[in-house]
Design an enzyme around this catalytic site. Structure first.
Site, short mmCIF file in Angstrom:
data_model
loop_
_atom_site.label_atom_id
_atom_site.label_comp_id
_atom_site.label_asym_id
_atom_site.label_seq_id
_atom_site.Cartn_x
_atom_site.Cartn_y
_atom_site.Cartn_z
N TYR A 146 0.85 -1.19 0.00
CA TYR A 146 0.00 0.00 0.00
C TYR A 146 0.88 1.23 0.00
O TYR A 146 1.80 1.35 0.82
CB TYR A 146 -0.93 0.02 1.22
CG TYR A 146 -1.87 1.21 1.23
CD1 TYR A 146 -1.65 2.29 2.11
CD2 TYR A 146 -2.95 1.28 0.37
CE1 TYR A 146 -2.51 3.38 2.10
CE2 TYR A 146 -3.81 2.37 0.37
CZ TYR A 146 -3.58 3.42 1.24
OH TYR A 146 -4.42 4.51 1.24
N ASP A 242 9.36 2.79 -0.03
CA ASP A 242 8.27 3.52 0.61
C ASP A 242 8.41 3.30 2.12
O ASP A 242 7.97 2.28 2.65
CB ASP A 242 6.92 3.01 0.09
CG ASP A 242 5.77 3.71 0.81
OD1 ASP A 242 4.60 3.48 0.40
OD2 ASP A 242 6.02 4.45 1.78
N LYS A 270 4.05 10.03 8.17
CA LYS A 270 3.74 9.61 9.53
C LYS A 270 4.66 10.24 10.58
O LYS A 270 4.54 11.41 10.91
CB LYS A 270 3.72 8.08 9.60
CG LYS A 270 2.60 7.46 8.73
CD LYS A 270 2.61 5.97 8.80
CE LYS A 270 1.68 5.35 7.79
NZ LYS A 270 0.26 5.37 8.21
P1 KE4 Z 1 -1.06 8.77 3.83
O1 KE4 Z 1 -1.48 9.38 2.52
O2 KE4 Z 1 -2.18 8.01 4.50
O3 KE4 Z 1 -0.38 9.76 4.77
O4 KE4 Z 1 0.10 7.69 3.53
C1 KE4 Z 1 -0.16 6.67 2.60
C2 KE4 Z 1 0.78 5.53 2.86
C3 KE4 Z 1 1.86 5.35 2.02
N1 KE4 Z 1 2.75 4.35 2.21
C4 KE4 Z 1 2.60 3.50 3.26
C5 KE4 Z 1 3.60 2.40 3.45
C6 KE4 Z 1 1.52 3.64 4.17
O5 KE4 Z 1 1.39 2.77 5.20
C7 KE4 Z 1 0.59 4.67 3.96
C8 KE4 Z 1 -0.62 4.85 4.86
N2 KE4 Z 1 -0.83 3.84 5.83
C9 KE4 Z 1 -2.18 3.62 6.27
C10 KE4 Z 1 -2.16 2.53 7.34
N3 KE4 Z 1 -2.02 1.25 6.77
C11 KE4 Z 1 -2.82 4.88 6.76
C12 KE4 Z 1 -4.11 4.67 7.54
C13 KE4 Z 1 -5.33 5.02 6.72
O6 KE4 Z 1 -5.35 4.78 5.49
O7 KE4 Z 1 -6.27 5.55 7.35
#
Ligand code: KE4
Length: 434
Positions: A146, A242, A270
Site C-alpha cells: 500500500y 516507501d 507519519k
Molecule cells: P497517507 O497518505 O495516508 O499519509 O500515507 C499513505 C501511505 C503510504 N505508504 C505507506 C507504506 C503507508 O502505510 C501509507 C498509509 N498507511 C495507512 C495505514 N495502513 C494509513 C491509515 C489510513 O489509510 O487511514
C-alpha cells in the site's frame, strides 16, 4: 469488561450522514471487524480516551506517527509557540531548512528532499519523478503493498483496500492501471519475468522495505530486498523504498539503515510530522534535481513545508536519537509479541507473528509463517481477528481494526501497559474459546 459507548454511537450516526462511511479514512469505520468506531476525545502518552470516557492502551498511535506517545509535552509546546507566530506562510521558512538538514542527516540515501503533506503525495510524486528521470511509464509494486491512494497504486493494494476486498479501486482508468505491474512479495522470479516481458519499459520498483499493509512482512530473511536492488541496477530502473510507515520506526535511519540497502528514492510520512500532516520524498541529488523548479518534473503544494508541521517533525525526530531509544522500543515490542503468542498457545488458538523493530502483526492462522498477501487473505482467520479485536477493545486495548494492518509500540508504553495488554489478551482469548 464491556464499556458504555453510547456517545460514540451517537457521533457515528451523525457522522454517517455527513461523511462517506462516517469517516475520513475507510479503515477507521471498523467495517471488517464489526462494531462501533470509537470517537476519541483525547490522548496522552500510550493511552487514548473516547467520548464516553473509556480509556484504552493504544497500539495504533495514529497509524504510526505517535512514536514518542500522544501529546508529548515538548512537541505540543513547540507547535503552540510556532502557531503563535503564524499558521502558514506559503513562502519559505527556516524550519523547512532545519527539518531538511535533520532528515538528510538521519536517512542515509537522501541527499536532497522535498516536503509534501501526506504519504500519498510523497509516493505519487516519487513515481512521477522516476518516470520523468527514466523516460519509462510502467512500474512494479507488490500484491498487498500500500502506497497511498494515488490512482496507479490502487492495483492489488493493501491496507484498507485489501481489508474491504477492493484491491483494485473503481474510478482508476484501465489504460492507466495497466502501467502498474504487480508481483507477490518474496517472489524474485515473478519480478524477473515482469522485466523480461516489459524490457526497457519499467521506470521503478516501489516497495515497503518492511511491509505493514498486509500485516507486517519480512522481506530481508531470504534476501528479497537485495535481489530487488540488484535487478534494478541490472535493468536501469530506480528502486523506491516507501518508508512512510517503517521510516524512523525500525531504526532512526529507517529500514535502509537497519538493512544496509540503499534505494534511489525514499518516501516518508507519519513519524516525520510527529502527528501533523507531513510527507516527504528524497534521494540522490541527480534524480531530485529533476523536480521543479530545478527540473521538468512538476510537483507543488500550498501547505508543503508548513511551519507548524515542520516544528512538530523537528521536536519528534530530534528525540529519536536518544541513547538506546530503539533498543528499548524493540525490547518492549518483543515482550508484547511473545506474551501474545504465549496466550494464543495456552488458549489453543493457532497464531504466528511477524515483527520488525517496533512494528508487528499477530496472524490467526495454522500456517507456520506468513510471507505474502495471499497467506493472509487465504489462510488467516479474519473473522476470528474481528472477534479478538472487539474483545480487546472491551478489555481497554486499542489495536488496528484490520488483520491487514500493523501494531505500533511507542516510547510512552510502560512495562505495566504491556503486562496489562497480555493479561487482557488472555481474558479475551478465554472468552472467545470457551
Ligand atoms: P497517507 O497518505 O495516508 O499519509 O500515507 C499513505 C501511505 C503510504 N505508504 C505507506 C507504506 C503507508 O502505510 C501509507 C498509509 N498507511 C495507512 C495505514 N495502513 C494509513 C491509515 C489510513 O489509510 O487511514
Amino acid at each position: 469488561m464491556s464499556s458504555n459507548i453510547n456517545h460514540s454511537q451517537q457521533d457515528f450516526d451523525k457522522a454517517r450522514k455527513l461523511l462517506p462511511g462516517g469517516v475520513n479514512s475507510p479503515v477507521r469505520a471498523f467495517k471488517s471487524v464489526g462494531g462501533t468506531p470509537r470517537f476519541f476525545a483525547s490522548a496522552s502518552g500510550s493511552h487514548v480516551k473516547d467520548v464516553d470516557g473509556n480509556d484504552y492502551i493504544d497500539y495504533v498511535g495514529s497509524w504510526g506517527p505517535m512514536i514518542l506517545g500522544h501529546a508529548h509535552p515538548d512537541v505540543v509546546k513547540g507547535v503552540q509557540e510556532t502557531a503563535a507566530l503564524g499558521m502558514s506562510f506559503g513562502a519559505p521558512c527556516e524550519l523547512e531548512i532545519e527539518l531538511a538538514e535533520l532528515v538528510i542527516d538521519m536517512v542515509p540515501s537522501i541527499e536532497v528532499i522535498r516536503f509534501v503533506n501526506s504519504g500519498t503525495e510523497a509516493t505519487m510524486s516519487a513515481l512521477r519523478l522516476a518516470r520523468g528521470f527514466t523516460g519509462r511509464d510502467k512500474f512494479i509494486k507488490f500484491d498487498g503493498g500500500y502506497h497511498g491512494h494515488a490512482d496507479g497504486f490502487l492495483v492489488k493494494a493493501g491496507s484498507g483496500a485489501a481489508t474491504f476486498g477492493e484491491p483494485d479501486s473503481a474510478g482508476v482508468p484501465a489504460d492507466y492501471a495497466k502501467l502498474t505491474l504487480t508481483a507477490p512479495f518474496n517472489d524474485i522470479e515473478a519480478v524477473k519475468n515482469l522485466f523480461a516481458e516489459n524490457k526497457g519499459e519499467i521506470a521503478c520498483i516501489i516497495v515497503e522495505p518492511v511491509p505493514g499493509n498486509t500485516g507486517v512482512m519480512d522481506l530481508m530473511s531470504n534476501g528479497f530486498l537485495q535481489q530487488l536492488r540488484d535487478i534494478c541496477d541490472a535493468e536501469g530502473a530506480l528502486l523506491i523504498f516507501d518508508e512512510v510507515m517503517c521510516g524512523f520506526r525500525v531504526a532512526a535511519g529507517g529500514a535502509q539503515e537497519r538493512f544496509g540497502i540503499m534505494p534511489d528514492l525514499t518516501c516518508l510520512g507519519k513519524i516525520i510530522g510527529g502527528g501533523l500532516p507531513v510527507g516527504a520524498y528524497g534521494g540522490r541529488e541527480e534524480i531530485m534535481r529533476k523536480i521543479s523548479p530545478d527540473g521538468p518534473v512538476y510537483q507543488a503544494g500550498t501547505l508543503s513545508g508548513n511551519p507548524l508541521a515542520m516544528r512538530a517533525g523537528l521536536e519528534t525526530l530530534s528525540r529519536l536519537r536518544a541513547p538506546d531509544f530503539y533498543a528499548e522500543l524493540e525490547r518492549k515490542t518483543t515482550r508484547l509479541v511473545e506474551g501474545l503468542l504465549d496466550g494464543c498457545k495456552a488458549a489453543g488458538v493457532p497464531a504466528v507473528a511477524n515483527q520488525v523493530g517496533a512494528m508487528f502483526t499477530v496472524f490467526f492462522t495454522e500456517l507456520d509463517a506468513v510471507t505474502c498477501c495471499s497467506d493472509v487473505s487465504k489462510h488467516c482467520d479474519l473473522a476470528f481477528f474481528g472477534r479478538f479485536f472487539n474483545a480487546m477493545l472491551d478489555e481497554g486495548v486499542y489495536l488496528a481494526p484490520s488483520q491487514y494492518e500493523a501494531a505500533f509500540m511507542s516510547a510512552a508504553h510502560s512495562d505495566e501497559d504491556i503486562t496489562r495488554t497480555i493479561a487482557a489478551a488472555e481474558r479475551a482469548l478465554e472468552k472467545l474459546t470457551s
